[in-house]
Structures are given as structure tokens and as C-alpha cells.
Write an enzyme that holds these catalytic residues in place. Sequence first.
Site, PDB file in Angstrom:
ATOM      1  N   LYS A   1      60.367  41.768  48.846  1.00 18.10           N
ATOM      2  CA  LYS A   1      61.787  41.831  49.207  1.00 18.10           C
ATOM      3  C   LYS A   1      62.610  42.633  48.176  1.00 18.10           C
ATOM      4  CE  LYS A   1      61.189  39.830  53.088  1.00 18.10           C
ATOM      5  NZ  LYS A   1      60.807  38.467  53.355  1.00 18.10           N
TER       6      LYS A   1
HETATM    7  C1  LIG Z   1      60.326  37.371  54.450  1.00 15.76           C
HETATM    8  C2  LIG Z   1      61.062  36.815  55.611  1.00 15.76           C
HETATM    9  C3  LIG Z   1      61.269  35.441  55.772  1.00 15.76           C
HETATM   10  C4  LIG Z   1      60.585  34.421  54.921  1.00 15.76           C
HETATM   11  O1  LIG Z   1      60.902  34.533  53.581  1.00 15.76           O
HETATM   12  P1  LIG Z   1      60.064  33.617  52.557  1.00 15.76           P
HETATM   13  O2  LIG Z   1      60.867  33.710  51.285  1.00 15.76           O
HETATM   14  O3  LIG Z   1      58.710  34.250  52.430  1.00 15.76           O
HETATM   15  O4  LIG Z   1      60.021  32.265  53.102  1.00 15.76           O
HETATM   16  C5  LIG Z   1      62.077  35.004  56.805  1.00 15.76           C
HETATM   17  N1  LIG Z   1      62.651  35.852  57.660  1.00 15.76           N
HETATM   18  C6  LIG Z   1      62.461  37.189  57.555  1.00 15.76           C
HETATM   19  C7  LIG Z   1      63.143  38.082  58.547  1.00 15.76           C
HETATM   20  C8  LIG Z   1      61.634  37.704  56.551  1.00 15.76           C
HETATM   21  O5  LIG Z   1      61.396  39.019  56.482  1.00 15.76           O
END
Ligand SMILES: *Cc1c(COP(=O)(O)O)cnc(C)c1O
Length: 390
Positions: free
Chosen positions: A186
Site C-alpha cells: 500500500k
Molecule cells: C488491501 C485492501 C484491503 C485489506 O487491507 P488489509 O490491511 O490487508 O486488511 C481492503 N480493501 C481493499 C480495497 C484493499 O486493497
Amino acid sequence: MRKEFLEFAPPLIGQAEIDEVVDTLRGGWLTTGERAKRFEACFRQRVGAEDALALSSATAAMHVALAALGIGAGDTVVTTTMTFASTVHVIEHQRARPVLVDVEPDTLNIDPGAAARAVRDHPDAKAIIPVHLYGHPADMDAIHDLANRHGIAVVEDAAHALPARYRERTIGAAPSIAAFSFYATKNLTTGEGGMLTGPPQVIEAARTWSLHGMSRDAFMRYTSDGSWKYDVVLPGFKYNMPDLQAAIGLRQLERLDQMQARRRAIVSMYDKAFSTLDAVQTPVTRPDVDSAWHIYLLRLRLERLSIGRDAFLDELRRRNIGASVHFIPVHRMSYYRERYGLRREDFPVAEREFERMLSLPLSPAHSDEDVADVIEAVTDVATKHRRRAA
Ligand SMILES: *Cc1c(COP(=O)(O)O)cnc(C)c1O
């Protein structure tokens, strides 16, 4: 051709993050403590949130948000099919019913008209979860209008949306409830991690849900000003963010503006290069928003190509380019398809766009040469497999 495989989204980690983790290890307080508190305060200030809670993931953040709002069995929650499955899983975790709806053709964000029909058809709807897909904010005015008309809550899946703006509001700022992700790929990472922002009463309830349902400030029960006494007021989860991860987050936050500037620069290079390729389509940005540019979406004009999306991705991989697809729509996942009898024809936009979408490598850790390699590979594949005019 490129010699080494180009990773899709490597993190940008520097000496500052490494030093902060080492200092944390030497300091001897590894779990949730002073650094997590400081990370919450800095994050809150960065997005202009009323309050913030650091957690183990965005999934955990959405889950405790629904728990804090009292959403449970017999309730319905409306969300988009074009997301990662965990957006929908958290609704199931709460024994509520997820209702998936189709997306808008330009942004691929939840279609407010389809969401309105879903709310109208489900009088037990209690919340809506828009996803700011790829970092481009969803149509929040329409979604808030809908939510206010029906007296239902809005929980934003902001996993891609740090930092993003919708009109004059930073995503995460008052009065929203938003869940951010610090997963390894991210825009800002703590390896694994998340943050929930929202009004203090929601965040306070979410905090209790996130740590075994223990009464306030049980976090600090091993410090000199803590007490061994605590109560358990509900059957909570174990979702707290340890200081070891908050250490990374604190230093990543200091780099956020610089990382975003680099993301935007790469996006400009891609946009410029691909605007002259008539077999592909570059991303759309609506007026009045700033995207966080988490993902660079390239859409193929399949009628102008002799190969489909899957073969296009294979060709890129053969040229050592790590592209991907975001996302396989949730209505295609066997669990949801079978449990709720979902049919592809009920999601025509998501279906059509899924078949022609791919995501290109995008990270502030990528060099100009990396970006040039991606451009060369995409141009080569699109040119070699251009369908000849009949
Ligand atoms: C990465 C992601 C999540 C989950 O995030 P985590 O921190 O791994 O739980 C949820 N929604 C979207 C759209 C994502 O890309």
C-alpha cells in the site's frame, strides 16, 4: 528487454524506518504503547480526522467499525463487487448480509444509483461501504445523500486512499468513518497494519472491540501509571497495532508527501506514453478530486487487439514486468456466488471492465529506468498484437 523481474509494488523503506524499529527493540516495549499512540496522533493530524485507532489491518479496522456501529445478524450492508474480498468478509463476520452492487464505468467505484436501489430493496440496510478504488474517491456526495435519507452509516474502505481528497475534504477527515491499510504493497506500509478514523465515540467503541473487549486504557496496564485491574465489557477481538509496526508507520508518514510526488510523476510518464497508443485506455480522473494513485489502471480496447487481457499479462511477464489485476469481482468468488446465488449478468459494468483491465507496476521505489521498461514492454505488446483493420 529487461533482465530482472520488475516487482509490482515494492515498499520504499529507508534508514529512518530501520533505526526506529531497532530503537523500539532496544527500548523493550514491543506491543501497543507510546509509539502506537504517537502514530495515531500524527495520522489523525495528517488527514484531519477527529480521532484515530491503529490496528493490525484495514480488514480489522472495517470489522471493528461495523461492530462499534452495532451491525449484526438481521442487518444488511451494501457494498461494491469491485473490491478485495475482505471488504465483504467483515460483513459476514458480523453475521450481517452483504449486498453487492455494480460500479460506474469511468472510476469503477460503487454506482450510487445501484446502491440506492439496493437500499430501497432492503429495508434492513444499516450501512454502506464505498471503496475508493485505486485511490480515486467514490462519489461521496451521492453516497452521503443516500445514507442521510435512510439514516444509515457510511464506512469508507480507504485502503487505497492515503492521501486522497474529495472536493474540499481529505479522505479520513470529519465526519467520516474510514479504514486505511498499511499492507506491504500500500501507499504507506507498516508490513501489515491499518488505521480507523472517525468520531471519538465510534473510535472509543472500536478500541474496546479491538482489544479483547477490555475496559479503557488496559493497553497500559504494565506501565508504571497503569493498573492490573480491568473489566471485560464485551467479547472483543485481538486487532491492536504493536509499537514495532507503529515505529515503521511514524517514519513512513514523514515520507508520505515525497512518496506521493514520485507516484504522480510515474503516473504522468505512463499517461503521456500511453496517450498515443490507441489499443489502450489511460485512467480517468474526475474534476474536484485528488487521487492517491495507489494503482495505475490500464484498460485494453479489446476490439483493437488480437489477444485478450490474460495473454497481454503473460506477454508482459515474459518481458519481466510484474503487472496484475485489481480485482476479480467478489460476485465471481465461489463462496459469495453460491451463498447468495449471484449472477454475472447482474454486474454488467464490472464484468465488462474486469475482462479488459490490468494494473501496471507503480511504486515510489521504481526508477525512471523501471518505468521506461514498463512503457517499452506495454508499447511492444500492444503494437505486436494490434488487430489489423479488416
Ligand atoms: C488491501 C485492501 C484491503 C485489506 O487491507 P488489509 O490491511 O490487508 O486488511 C481492503 N480493501 C481493499 C480495497 C484493499 O486493497
